[in-house]
Structure formats: structure tokens, C-alpha cells
Design an enzyme around this catalytic site. Structure first.
Site, mmCIF file in Angstrom:
data_model
loop_
_atom_site.group_PDB
_atom_site.id
_atom_site.type_symbol
_atom_site.label_atom_id
_atom_site.label_comp_id
_atom_site.label_asym_id
_atom_site.label_seq_id
_atom_site.Cartn_x
_atom_site.Cartn_y
_atom_site.Cartn_z
ATOM 1 N N GLY A 1 39.178 40.409 49.267
ATOM 2 C CA GLY A 1 39.284 39.439 48.191
ATOM 3 C C GLY A 1 40.656 38.806 48.101
ATOM 4 O O GLY A 1 40.948 37.808 48.758
ATOM 5 N N ARG A 2 41.537 39.388 47.296
ATOM 6 C CA ARG A 2 42.816 38.744 46.978
ATOM 7 C C ARG A 2 43.696 38.512 48.196
ATOM 8 O O ARG A 2 44.509 37.579 48.204
ATOM 9 C CB ARG A 2 43.564 39.588 45.939
ATOM 10 C CG ARG A 2 42.943 39.549 44.547
ATOM 11 C CD ARG A 2 43.588 40.562 43.620
ATOM 12 N NE ARG A 2 43.309 41.931 44.021
ATOM 13 C CZ ARG A 2 43.986 42.989 43.600
ATOM 14 N NH1 ARG A 2 44.998 42.831 42.765
ATOM 15 N NH2 ARG A 2 43.660 44.197 43.999
ATOM 16 N N PRO B 1 33.346 37.742 46.368
ATOM 17 C CA PRO B 1 33.140 36.694 45.362
ATOM 18 C C PRO B 1 34.318 36.655 44.403
ATOM 19 O O PRO B 1 34.705 37.676 43.842
ATOM 20 C CB PRO B 1 31.858 37.145 44.651
ATOM 21 C CG PRO B 1 31.835 38.634 44.837
ATOM 22 C CD PRO B 1 32.461 38.897 46.170
ATOM 23 N N MET B 2 34.890 35.454 44.214
ATOM 24 C CA MET B 2 36.038 35.313 43.310
ATOM 25 C C MET B 2 35.922 33.991 42.559
ATOM 26 O O MET B 2 35.816 32.933 43.185
ATOM 27 C CB MET B 2 37.354 35.380 44.082
ATOM 28 C CG MET B 2 37.661 36.749 44.682
ATOM 29 S SD MET B 2 39.167 36.743 45.693
ATOM 30 C CE MET B 2 38.560 35.914 47.174
ATOM 31 N N CYS C 1 32.653 42.753 37.504
ATOM 32 C CA CYS C 1 33.751 41.905 37.029
ATOM 33 C C CYS C 1 34.403 42.528 35.802
ATOM 34 O O CYS C 1 33.726 42.772 34.796
ATOM 35 C CB CYS C 1 33.250 40.503 36.705
ATOM 36 S SG CYS C 1 34.562 39.419 36.086
ATOM 37 N N GLN D 1 26.237 35.015 43.951
ATOM 38 C CA GLN D 1 26.358 36.106 42.978
ATOM 39 C C GLN D 1 26.108 35.588 41.562
ATOM 40 O O GLN D 1 26.672 34.568 41.154
ATOM 41 C CB GLN D 1 27.733 36.756 43.040
ATOM 42 C CG GLN D 1 27.808 38.022 42.177
ATOM 43 C CD GLN D 1 29.192 38.625 42.109
ATOM 44 O OE1 GLN D 1 30.057 38.115 41.417
ATOM 45 N NE2 GLN D 1 29.390 39.732 42.815
ATOM 46 N N GLY E 1 38.542 46.777 48.047
ATOM 47 C CA GLY E 1 39.718 47.195 47.297
ATOM 48 C C GLY E 1 40.912 47.469 48.191
ATOM 49 O O GLY E 1 40.848 48.360 49.043
#
Length: 342
Positions: A228-229, A17-18, A102, A71, A205
Site C-alpha cells: 500500500g503506502r 486499495p487506498m 478501514c 472494494q 503491512g
């Protein structure tokens, strides 16, 4: 791996989730490219209970993106429980995920997200309230602790499990680290190997390659990996991971990605980025859809190494129509070939 009654297959890889990233279009694309489950942008429980339209819009789900997790975040147990009910009745997600990780100041600084790592009793009260409020499986995402002097994840994981959480995602950093330094996967592995843990543990991560994802499964024994990123400008990372983890079952994308080129070629990747634009524009409108995606395109690793690309990148970031944007992207095809051959 299962969450509730939902079977996500062997060694699933998920889209993290971003905020301002994992909108409905991007989630749908990542599912097409091999993500086992996708997560929404985080949604404020207070905004949902106040029926703020912008937050309610985040609950829209495309049938093609399922299974999907919505989320939510907040610091009031009753409001979180009420928001979870709204999510359940509106989006009917496969999973409701609680944001306990977060690190940004506007969330953690107000006592929500990773801010709850400084108030574990309240975090657990929220978890119990949401679990009891809905029938949908409830999961959580958190970090190792507030800072290096307060690494609490081994105990916290057991406490959340006791609250009824059905899976736990662990980002291998503290809140104080934000996104700096290396994720401490040894601590994620420590939680996974605790014999008292029986819920799935999802590691998060620094997973920016198929090889790192495989290491996470092989070395640390996690049930799933979350990325994620590394998806920015590179949504095909899910296919890369899938094909390495399941070499006997390579992912066939021919029916879902409009391209005449071989999968994973630079031409195919450029077409994937164009499909990302189309999906975003189709779900919103031309201007906002482009605004949402053009920074992903400009940051895509496929353009890395192209000589004098700076001006083209600036033009991409300024484009306001699909034609303008696609013309710029098409102008890079020959450059991509030269870059690949160099």
C-alpha cells in the site's frame, strides 16, 4: 495462486486499495510495472445504491489494468449485496472485495470497515449476503482485531471462509493501532499455517522493499503479498519485487513505459512518474489529474537527499499545468545524477 478461476501466478504481489490513491490511472501504471492484481479505492455501498455519480465513476475499469478488484464497504447486509450486484453488472471485475479493515473514524466510527470487528455476527451476515448475491468471486480484507485485547483473526478467518469468501487479506495490525507500530506478521503466518484454512491468505503491512516481500513469502508462507503506502511516488516497487522473486524472468517494461533510459535508473524512474501524470490527466482532465498525482511526485524517494529540494517540492505541489509540472521534474535530472553518484 488462484482466486476463483483467476490464476494470478506464483507469489503474486498486489496493489492495496487506498482511498484517493488507487484511481484508474495509478492502477493501470502499477499493473504495467508488475502488480499481479490491483484494487480500487473503497466505494460506499450506500452511495452506489443511491446512484451517486462520484461513486459510480469509481467503477470505471481500464482493460489494461485487469485483473482488478473493486472494494466496497458498508454495514447493512442488504445494501452491500445490492451494491455488489451493481459492481458486478457495471465494472465486471475479477473480484469483489469487502472492506472489513478501514480504520479511519469516518468509516469505522460508523460501524463499517474495521468497525465491524466489534460486531462479528453482522460482518459474517454481510459476507454471506454478498457471496449469495453475485457470481463474481468475493474476497475480504480485515485486521487482527479491534485492539490488542481482542486479537480474533485466527477464528475470524475460519468464519469468513465458511461464509464463502474465496481469499482473505490480513493487515497485521489492530484497528486501534491504525498504521502505528510494526505489523504482526507472525499472526498472519499463524492463520496461513492453520490446516483448516484452504483459501488463499494475502499478507499486508509494512512491505516497503523487495526483500521484505520475499521474507513474507519465505518465512510466513502467505499466498500473496499486498503493498500500500510504499507505492507512493514509487510505483516501480512492483518491478523491484517481481525481479527479486523471479530472477530468471525479469519484467520487461520497454513496451509499456515510454523512456529511452535503462529500467530502474533514476532517469527511467523520473519518466515513470511522468507517465503516472499522463495517465491521470488522460483519464480525468489536466487540473484534477495533476491535483491527484502531484503529492505522490513530491513525496517520491528518488528526490530524497537532493540538497535544497524544499522549494522545488513546494513548486511541484503548486503546479497546475502539465508543462509547469514536467519542467520542474526535468529540472531535477542533473540533480538526481549527482545525488546518485554521491
Amino acid at each position: 495462486m488462484q482466486i476463483g478461476n483467476h490464476d494470478l501466478g506464483s507469489r503474486p504481489v498486489m496493489l492495496a486499495p487506498m482511498e484517493d490513491v488507487t484511481d484508474i490511472g495509478f492502477r493501470t501504471l502499477c499493473r504495467k510495472l508488475g502488480a499481479a492484481m490491483v484494487y480500487s479505492e473503497f466505494v460506499s455501498c450506500d452511495a452506489l445504491t443511491r446512484q451517486v455519480q462520484r461513486s459510480l465513476d469509481k467503477l470505471a475499469v481500464n482493460p489494461e489494468e485487469r485483473p482488478v478488484a473493486i472494494q466496497i464497504y458498508g454495514k447493512d447486509p442488504q445494501a452491500m449485496a445490492e451494491a455488489a450486484k451493481i459492481v458486478e453488472s457495471t465494472a465486471h471485475p475479477e473480484v469483489i472485495d469487502l472492506n472489513f479493515g478501514c480504520p479511519v473514524k469516518k468509516v469505522a466510527g460508523k460501524g463499517a470497515g474495521a468497525g465491524l470487528l466489534r460486531n462479528i455476527p453482522l460482518m459474517l451476515e454481510i459476507a454471506r449476503a454478498v457471496v449469495h448475491a453475485v457470481d463474481t468471486p468475493v474476497t475480504a480484507k480485515t485486521r487482527l482485531g479491534w485492539d490488542a485485547d481482542h486479537i480474533i483473526i485466527p477464528t475470524l478467518a475460519l468464519q469468513l471462509q465458511d461464509c464463502g469468501i474465496q481469499a482473505l487479506t490480513i493487515h497485521g495490525r489492530t484497528r486501534s493501532q491504525m498504521y502505528q507500530g510494526e505489523a504482526q506478521w507472525d499472526l498472519i503466518g499463524q492463520v496461513k499455517h492453520d490446516e483448516r484454512i484452504h483459501i488463499p491468505i494475502i499478507g499486508n503491512g509494512d512491505i516497503d522493499s523487495a526483500e521484505k516481500a520475499k521474507t513474507a513469502f519465505d518465512r510466513y508462507g502467505v499466498d500473496a503479498v499486498m503493498i500500500g503506502r510504499a507505492t507512493f511516488g514509487r510505483p516501480w516497487i512492483f518491478k523491484e519485487v517481481h525481479d527479486l522473486l523471479h530472477p530468471d524472468q525479469p519484467l520487461d517494461t520497454s513496451a509499456v513505459i515510454p523512456s529511452q533510459y535503462p529500467p530502474m535508473s533514476v532517469d527511467w524512474k523520473l519518466d515513470v512518474l511522468k507517465e503516472q501524470v499522463r495517465l491521470s490527466v488522460d483519464r480525468i482532465d489536466e487540473y484534477r489529474g495533476i491535483l491527484h498525482t502531484r503529492r505522490h511526485l513530491a513525496a517520491s524517494p528518488i528526490f530524497k537527499g537532493i540538497p535544497d529540494f524544499r522549494q522545488t517540492r513546494i513548486a511541484i505541489l503548486r503546479a497546475t499545468t502539465v508543462k509547469e509540472l514536467f519542467d520542474l521534474m526535468e529540472s531535477t535530472r542533473s540533480l538526481l545524477h549527482r545525488n546518485e553518484e554521491a
